[in-house]
Every structure is written in C-alpha cells, then in structure tokens.
Scaffold this motif. Structure first.
Motif, PDB file in Angstrom:
ATOM      1  N   SER A 106       2.738   0.519   1.637  1.00 20.60           N
ATOM      2  CA  SER A 106       2.342   0.053   0.228  1.00 20.60           C
ATOM      3  C   SER A 106       1.675   1.236  -0.647  1.00 20.60           C
ATOM      4  CB  SER A 106       1.419  -1.133   0.280  1.00 20.60           C
ATOM      5  OG  SER A 106      -0.033  -0.571   1.236  1.00 20.60           O
ATOM      6  N   PHE A 107       1.388   2.171   0.313  1.00 19.17           N
ATOM      7  CA  PHE A 107       0.595   3.299  -0.767  1.00 19.17           C
ATOM      8  C   PHE A 107       0.819   4.572  -0.196  1.00 19.17           C
ATOM      9  CE2 PHE A 107      -3.214   4.877   1.133  1.00 19.17           C
ATOM     10  CZ  PHE A 107      -3.436   3.833   2.301  1.00 19.17           C
ATOM     11  N   ASN A 108       0.503   5.795  -0.783  1.00 25.01           N
ATOM     12  CA  ASN A 108       0.969   6.919  -0.221  1.00 25.01           C
ATOM     13  C   ASN A 108      -0.024   7.293   1.041  1.00 25.01           C
ATOM     14  OD1 ASN A 108       1.765   9.736   0.094  1.00 25.01           O
ATOM     15  ND2 ASN A 108       2.079  10.099  -2.280  1.00 25.01           N
ATOM     16  N   THR A 109       0.513   7.477   2.098  1.00 24.72           N
ATOM     17  CA  THR A 109      -0.112   7.671   3.346  1.00 24.72           C
ATOM     18  C   THR A 109      -0.389   9.278   3.686  1.00 24.72           C
ATOM     19  OG1 THR A 109       1.980   7.445   4.549  1.00 24.72           O
ATOM     20  CG2 THR A 109       0.651   5.532   4.333  1.00 24.72           C
ATOM     21  N   LEU A 110       0.333   9.940   2.836  1.00 20.62           N
ATOM     22  CA  LEU A 110       0.219  11.360   3.073  1.00 20.62           C
ATOM     23  C   LEU A 110      -1.132  12.073   3.031  1.00 20.62           C
ATOM     24  CD1 LEU A 110       3.602  12.509   1.215  1.00 20.62           C
ATOM     25  CD2 LEU A 110       3.399  11.902   3.394  1.00 20.62           C
ATOM     26  N   PHE A 111      -1.903  11.473   2.321  1.00 16.07           N
ATOM     27  CA  PHE A 111      -3.289  11.912   1.935  1.00 16.07           C
ATOM     28  C   PHE A 111      -4.226  11.250   3.075  1.00 16.07           C
ATOM     29  CE2 PHE A 111      -0.841  12.151  -1.893  1.00 16.07           C
ATOM     30  CZ  PHE A 111      -0.837  13.788  -1.899  1.00 16.07           C
ATOM     31  N   ASN A 112      -3.881  10.514   4.112  1.00 16.67           N
ATOM     32  CA  ASN A 112      -4.670   9.857   4.855  1.00 16.67           C
ATOM     33  C   ASN A 112      -4.227  10.477   6.207  1.00 16.67           C
ATOM     34  OD1 ASN A 112      -5.864   7.921   6.818  1.00 16.67           O
ATOM     35  ND2 ASN A 112      -6.650   6.721   5.055  1.00 16.67           N
ATOM     36  N   PRO A 113      -4.812  11.124   7.065  1.00 15.41           N
ATOM     37  CA  PRO A 113      -4.359  11.875   8.196  1.00 15.41           C
ATOM     38  C   PRO A 113      -4.254  10.549   9.193  1.00 15.41           C
ATOM     39  CG  PRO A 113      -5.812  13.336   7.530  1.00 15.41           C
ATOM     40  CD  PRO A 113      -5.972  11.909   6.537  1.00 15.41           C
ATOM     41  N   GLU A 114      -5.312   9.716   9.455  1.00 20.64           N
ATOM     42  CA  GLU A 114      -5.237   8.784  10.285  1.00 20.64           C
ATOM     43  C   GLU A 114      -4.131   7.564  10.255  1.00 20.64           C
ATOM     44  OE1 GLU A 114      -8.287   5.802  12.733  1.00 20.64           O
ATOM     45  OE2 GLU A 114      -8.851   6.621  10.646  1.00 20.64           O
ATOM     46  N   ILE A 115      -3.821   7.267   9.089  1.00 21.68           N
ATOM     47  CA  ILE A 115      -2.794   6.422   8.898  1.00 21.68           C
ATOM     48  C   ILE A 115      -1.300   7.217   8.828  1.00 21.68           C
ATOM     49  CG2 ILE A 115      -1.667   5.133   6.819  1.00 21.68           C
ATOM     50  CD1 ILE A 115      -4.237   4.228   5.893  1.00 21.68           C
ATOM     51  N   LYS A 116      -1.301   8.561   8.615  1.00 17.90           N
ATOM     52  CA  LYS A 116      -0.102   9.248   8.698  1.00 17.90           C
ATOM     53  C   LYS A 116       0.341   9.498  10.158  1.00 17.90           C
ATOM     54  CE  LYS A 116       1.884  13.742   7.223  1.00 17.90           C
ATOM     55  NZ  LYS A 116       1.682  14.964   6.788  1.00 17.90           N
ATOM     56  N   SER A 117      -0.634   9.421  11.003  1.00 19.79           N
ATOM     57  CA  SER A 117      -0.481   9.567  12.637  1.00 19.79           C
ATOM     58  C   SER A 117      -0.011   7.974  13.022  1.00 19.79           C
ATOM     59  CB  SER A 117      -1.975   9.966  13.148  1.00 19.79           C
ATOM     60  OG  SER A 117      -1.643   9.732  14.486  1.00 19.79           O
ATOM     61  N   PHE A 118      -0.583   6.972  12.496  1.00 22.09           N
ATOM     62  CA  PHE A 118      -0.392   5.552  12.863  1.00 22.09           C
ATOM     63  C   PHE A 118       1.364   5.563  12.545  1.00 22.09           C
ATOM     64  CE2 PHE A 118       0.333   1.179  11.378  1.00 22.09           C
ATOM     65  CZ  PHE A 118       0.255   0.692  12.554  1.00 22.09           C
ATOM     66  N   ILE A 119       1.515   5.801  11.429  1.00 24.08           N
ATOM     67  CA  ILE A 119       2.957   5.587  10.781  1.00 24.08           C
ATOM     68  C   ILE A 119       3.936   6.455  11.480  1.00 24.08           C
ATOM     69  CG2 ILE A 119       4.706   6.394   9.019  1.00 24.08           C
ATOM     70  CD1 ILE A 119       3.476   3.897   8.436  1.00 24.08           C
ATOM     71  N   ARG A 120       3.739   7.570  12.218  1.00 23.02           N
ATOM     72  CA  ARG A 120       4.590   8.192  13.114  1.00 23.02           C
ATOM     73  C   ARG A 120       4.778   7.390  14.277  1.00 23.02           C
ATOM     74  NH1 ARG A 120       1.767  13.048  11.432  1.00 23.02           N
ATOM     75  NH2 ARG A 120       0.312  12.927  13.176  1.00 23.02           N
ATOM     76  N   THR A 121       3.678   6.892  14.914  1.00 21.40           N
ATOM     77  CA  THR A 121       3.897   6.015  16.255  1.00 21.40           C
ATOM     78  C   THR A 121       4.463   4.882  15.987  1.00 21.40           C
ATOM     79  OG1 THR A 121       1.636   6.959  16.747  1.00 21.40           O
ATOM     80  CG2 THR A 121       2.515   5.211  18.009  1.00 21.40           C
ATOM     81  N   LEU A 122       4.212   4.216  14.748  1.00 19.38           N
ATOM     82  CA  LEU A 122       4.895   2.939  14.237  1.00 19.38           C
ATOM     83  C   LEU A 122       6.448   3.039  14.313  1.00 19.38           C
ATOM     84  CD1 LEU A 122       4.292   0.035  13.277  1.00 19.38           C
ATOM     85  CD2 LEU A 122       4.584   1.098  11.006  1.00 19.38           C
ATOM     86  N   LEU A 123       6.919   4.307  13.921  1.00 21.91           N
ATOM     87  CA  LEU A 123       8.467   4.479  13.676  1.00 21.91           C
ATOM     88  C   LEU A 123       8.934   4.429  15.108  1.00 21.91           C
ATOM     89  CD1 LEU A 123       8.397   7.322  10.893  1.00 21.91           C
ATOM     90  CD2 LEU A 123       9.513   4.935  10.755  1.00 21.91           C
ATOM     91  N   MET A 124       8.277   5.142  15.996  1.00 20.21           N
ATOM     92  CA  MET A 124       8.870   5.047  17.549  1.00 20.21           C
ATOM     93  C   MET A 124       8.657   3.763  18.055  1.00 20.21           C
ATOM     94  SD  MET A 124       7.710   8.959  18.605  1.00 20.21           S
ATOM     95  CE  MET A 124       6.088   8.968  17.976  1.00 20.21           C
ATOM     96  N   HIS A 125       7.520   2.964  17.624  1.00 17.50           N
ATOM     97  CA  HIS A 125       7.387   1.609  18.165  1.00 17.50           C
ATOM     98  C   HIS A 125       8.722   0.609  17.604  1.00 17.50           C
ATOM     99  CE1 HIS A 125       4.912  -2.208  18.870  1.00 17.50           C
ATOM    100  NE2 HIS A 125       5.893  -2.629  17.806  1.00 17.50           N
TER     101      HIS A 125
END
Length: 297
Positions: free
Chosen positions: A177-196
């Motif tokens: 819903s918003f640009n996660t590129l500038f939030n390191p914690e959410i960016k890391s969560f997204i990487r794991t979520l994709l694999m999930h």
C-alpha cells in the motif's frame, strides 16, 4: 452412459488424480463426463490421494517476472515446454524474458492480443513461438500471465524461486500500500513474505476474497465426508466448522502462520509492524503466485 466416456478423458482424470482406471471411469460416468465434477465426486468419496496428486507438476518450462525500475508496474508469465532441455535453452529463456517485459509495457488484454505484439526484430510473439516450436521440435505454449500496476501510493515486489534442479519454478508478485523502500524493517519483512507465499501456496489474501460458491462447495464436500463417517447433529456441525477453519487458515494469506515466526499469523506480523510505524499504515493489497506446471482451477 459408458459409451460417452472416452479413454482420453479417463486418462486426463488419472493424470490429475493419480487414481485407478475404474475409480476415474465411474466418477466420470456419475458426472456425465464433466472432469471438474468427477474430481469433486472423488473428493466426496474420501480419496485423499486425489488431493495430494492433483497438485503434482509435470510440465517443463519457466515462470518469469519483471518489475519496472520505479516498481509501479510489474508482470509475471508462465511458458511451458515439453523437456528440461528446451527450458534451459538460452533462446527459449530470452523469449520468455522478452514477452514478460511486453506484458508489463503493453498491457495486453488476453493471449491473442499478446501473440499479436511485436518483438525486437519486427517478429510478432506468435511468429517467434512458431519458430521455436519448429526449431526444437516440441510443443511450446504461453500458459498464463498477470500484470500489476499501482494506481495510488505503493510499490510492487517480485520473487522467483529456483531450486537445485530447476530455475523459474515458482514466481510471486506482491503489491503493497505504500513505498516500503524507505523502511528497512518492512522491506526485510517483504523479502521474507515473498518466500512465505512461494512456500505456503495461499489462494486468497483474506476471507473476504473467497467466492461464496467456493465456500459452499467446500462445505458440501465436508458434509458428505462427515456423513460417510456416520457423523450427525452437533458432532457433524463441529466437524465441518473445524475443517472449514483449517481450510480458511491454509487458503488465506493473512490467516496463515508466518514461516519465520509460527506463533504469529501474517496478519499479526503486519499489525505489529504498523504499531512501530507512525506513518501511513502498511498493508498488502494483492498478490499472485505461479508454480510451473500446476493445474489451473
């Protein structure tokens, strides 16, 4: 009714379910030759092996994804072929990559529209497809494709899973819903979520996305299985509700236990991230998952 059940139809049902000839033939007779109806009949009869083997992959090919540099447009495609030899060939792989970009840039309405688009060198997608078929001597088909475009604030993320035997086995696109590129914690969560998502195979984002006819069909199957076990009354209803709850948990991304923290659901993880983030709430808007060779419902 036997004479309308062709051997090819029985063969197709056996391929999808892994069950015996007579089980498949009888189910097809009961469903008047309807393949989906026969699969449902077999499930109601309690053939657990049918459920396990319906998800087996047999086709070769490649799942590929492309995300534009601004991460606001993305596409994913599956192209199938008959052998691993062709799937690993550079000509085949370059063709798949090029048409993935075409889907993102040109936004074709359907397969026929995609086939008519021009590639580098003035050949259409269809011309190149025929060329590859003639070159390799085996069937090649564009099975499906999906395109995401952000309309508000947000970005798209992609993941392609490769195992030690094959490349381009599973692909995932997720729009947030918003640009996660500038939030390191959410960016890391997204990487794991994709694999999930790649690992757990969710079909829907949440319960609200499940069509009513899908829930009704699942309830009918569970009711038949319970009655076959001799259950009735409150016990039957408890059985159905318990199995339905498990179905929802397995099918809905936000209900699933998060792979990196099984004590929390994906929804719980997002809620916790938002409690730390004082800005605009983060959410998953949509996702799509392709697995090479999987059957389409």
């Amino acid at each position: 009714m036997n004479n309308i059940i062709s051997s090819s139809l029985v063969k197709e049902l056996r391929k999808k379910t892994g069950l015996g000839i007579m089980d498949c033939k009888n189910a097809l007779i009961e469903s008047n030759g309807n393949l989906d109806g026969a699969i449902e009949i077999l499930r109601k009869q309690g053939f657990s092996t049918a459920n396990k083997k319906m998800g087996r992959t047999t086709s070769e090919g490649l799942v590929n994804a492309y995300v534009a540099p601004n991460q606001r447009i993305a596409a994913m495609i599956e192209v199938n072929c008959e052998t691993d030899f062709v799937a690993k060939n550079d000509s085949f792989r370059n063709f798949v990559k090029e048409i993935t970009v075409l889907v993102a840039e040109k936004n074709p309405d359907d397969l026929n529209c995609l086939l008519s688009l021009k590639l580098t060198g003035d050949k259409t997608v269809e011309n190149m497809l025929h060329y590859l078929v003639n070159t390799f001597g085996e069937n090649i088909m564009i099975k499906r494709f999906k395109r995401f475009e952000v309309t508000g604030i947000g970005v798209i993320h992609a993941y392609i899973h490769d195992d030690y035997l094959t490349e381009g086995k599973i692909g995932v696109l997720v729009e947030t819903s918003f640009n996660t590129l500038f939030n390191p914690e959410i960016k890391s969560f997204i990487r794991t979520l994709l694999m999930h998502i790649a690992a757990t195979k969710p079909k829907y984002l949440d319960k609200k996305e499940i069509p009513e006819y899908v829930l009704n069909k699942e309830k009918a199957i569970l009711k038949t299985l319970a009655e076959n076990e001799g259950l009735s009354g409150n016990i039957l209803e408890t059985f159905i509700q318990g199995k339905l709850k498990k179905y929802l948990k397995n099918s809905c991304l936000l209900e699933q236990d998060f792979v990196m923290d099984p004590d929390k659901t994906v929804g719980d993880m997002i809620k916790a991230l938002n409690e730390k983030n004082n800005g605009e709430p983060f959410s998953i808007l949509r996702f799509v998952r392709y697995e090479k060779g999987e059957s389409l419902e």
